[in-house]
Design a protein around this motif. Sequence first.
Motif, PDB file in Angstrom:
ATOM      1  N   MET B   1       0.827  -1.198   0.000  1.00  0.00           N
ATOM      2  CA  MET B   1       0.000   0.000   0.000  1.00  0.00           C
ATOM      3  C   MET B   1       0.867   1.255   0.000  1.00  0.00           C
ATOM      4  SD  MET B   1      -3.367   0.636   2.095  1.00  0.00           S
ATOM      5  CE  MET B   1      -4.234   2.170   2.017  1.00  0.00           C
ATOM      6  N   GLU B   4       2.183   1.664  -3.397  1.00  0.00           N
ATOM      7  CA  GLU B   4       1.126   2.094  -4.303  1.00  0.00           C
ATOM      8  C   GLU B   4       0.924   3.604  -4.210  1.00  0.00           C
ATOM      9  OE1 GLU B   4      -3.637   1.699  -4.278  1.00  0.00           O
ATOM     10  OE2 GLU B   4      -2.502   0.038  -3.428  1.00  0.00           O
ATOM     11  N   GLY B 135      -4.979  -5.096   0.561  1.00  0.00           N
ATOM     12  CA  GLY B 135      -4.474  -4.103  -0.379  1.00  0.00           C
ATOM     13  C   GLY B 135      -3.477  -4.697  -1.352  1.00  0.00           C
ATOM     14  N   ASN B 138      -5.355  -6.828  -3.719  1.00  0.00           N
ATOM     15  CA  ASN B 138      -6.076  -5.962  -4.634  1.00  0.00           C
ATOM     16  C   ASN B 138      -5.135  -5.421  -5.708  1.00  0.00           C
ATOM     17  OD1 ASN B 138      -8.221  -4.287  -5.578  1.00  0.00           O
ATOM     18  ND2 ASN B 138      -7.277  -2.587  -4.493  1.00  0.00           N
ATOM     19  N   HIS B 139      -3.923  -5.062  -5.280  1.00  0.00           N
ATOM     20  CA  HIS B 139      -2.960  -4.455  -6.192  1.00  0.00           C
ATOM     21  C   HIS B 139      -2.565  -5.421  -7.313  1.00  0.00           C
ATOM     22  CE1 HIS B 139       0.038  -1.493  -7.245  1.00  0.00           C
ATOM     23  NE2 HIS B 139       0.945  -2.452  -7.323  1.00  0.00           N
ATOM     24  N   HIS B 143      -7.679  -5.601  -8.607  1.00  0.00           N
ATOM     25  CA  HIS B 143      -7.744  -4.292  -9.281  1.00  0.00           C
ATOM     26  C   HIS B 143      -9.120  -3.650  -9.100  1.00  0.00           C
ATOM     27  CE1 HIS B 143      -3.947  -5.366 -11.032  1.00  0.00           C
ATOM     28  NE2 HIS B 143      -4.468  -6.459 -11.528  1.00  0.00           N
ATOM     29  N   HIS B 146     -11.617   2.473  -7.201  1.00  0.00           N
ATOM     30  CA  HIS B 146     -11.311   3.277  -6.034  1.00  0.00           C
ATOM     31  C   HIS B 146     -12.542   3.481  -5.152  1.00  0.00           C
ATOM     32  CE1 HIS B 146      -7.849   5.285  -4.464  1.00  0.00           C
ATOM     33  NE2 HIS B 146      -8.574   6.316  -4.088  1.00  0.00           N
TER      34      HIS B 146
END
Lengths: 80, 304
Positions: B1, B4, B135, B138-139, B143, B146
């Motif tokens: 995170m 990111e 996170g 998700n990264h 995906h 937001h």
Amino acid sequence: MMSDRRSNFRARSLHLLQENIRKSGPAAAAGYTLIGAILLLGAIGYLIDQWRGSSPWFLLGGLLLGIVVGFYELAKTVWK
Amino acid sequence: MIAEQEGQAGAFDAGEVIIGHVSNSSIDHPIIHLPTLLGINFSVTKHVLMLWMVAAFLFIVITWSTQKYLKQERPIPTGFMNALEAVVQFIRDSIVLPSVGRKFLNVWTPLVLTFFFFILTANAVGLVPIFEVLGLFNHFVLHAEHDSMIGLLLHGGTTVTSNFNVTAALATITFVSIIAAGTQAHGFIGHWKNLAPPGLAWPVYIILIPIEIMGMLVKPFALTMRLAANMTGGHIAILSILSFVFIFSDLFHSALAGVGVGVVVAVPLAVAISALEIIVVMVQAYVFTLLTAVFIGMAINVHH
């Protein structure tokens, strides 16, 4: 025998630790009240200063009052 | 995170990342939208969600294990119930009993126990990197958008007890309990009379009564600040040390410098502080309950 003595020692240490923590309760309360009083009343004084533009008098007064209140609570715990 | 956010913002801003990880998620982007009633926006932010999750988890686990234990034929606790019983007994016998006394023991033990288990669980959940793992997942895999549920869950801190509003609410319960305990033991008027020692000259009371009232308000304030500051502080310490990796790679314009600092200094130190945090989590839950019991005891057993 050896392990018996060791577990006995451990039990005794834990018991003593518990005893000490138990006794420290009022002292911890007094300590946190002392610092809490100075912080709270100092912060209230600071906010009044910001509002009235009278820096630094209310801050100083608040801190002083905080010390008085904090030490009063401490004294109550000590002289019980 | 962290990586990111760094990618999005260009240069790495340690302060912003750390605050983003310990503070509540923004009320402008709530996880669940609820209407505004009486000027209060009831929308659910991440800390509120975590609060509910901790409460639901505790309610289910403790009620379930206690019910299961009570239905047994032979009342011998095993497994989790055994540990639970040991903790309950410890809190009753060495926190509540010495301060409150035997007469009101069973009145105040449930409250103190609830405080202890709630604060302990809320503190401990903050140490588990649930949303950091989410996170990362998700990264690379999900995906998510937001504004989607998962995207919104990734913002804000996990430790509810590091939010001053939560600890202030807990301390308010303590404050009301102190008055209730005094009233129960000495009657309503008796409790307020007990605030100042009797038998002094009247000018003394003019000074003493305001000091006593301030002292009464200071106690819950000290509880509020202590718990929230301790829980926030530990997380900030860990995150700032881990930020060294990105600060050094920015400074020397090479990822190698960052990784080197990470391997040699930042990660070992962060692991050590995390280990310390495990102790802090338990000590803070313990201290809050201990102080609550002591304050309630002071209202019941008045010495002058």
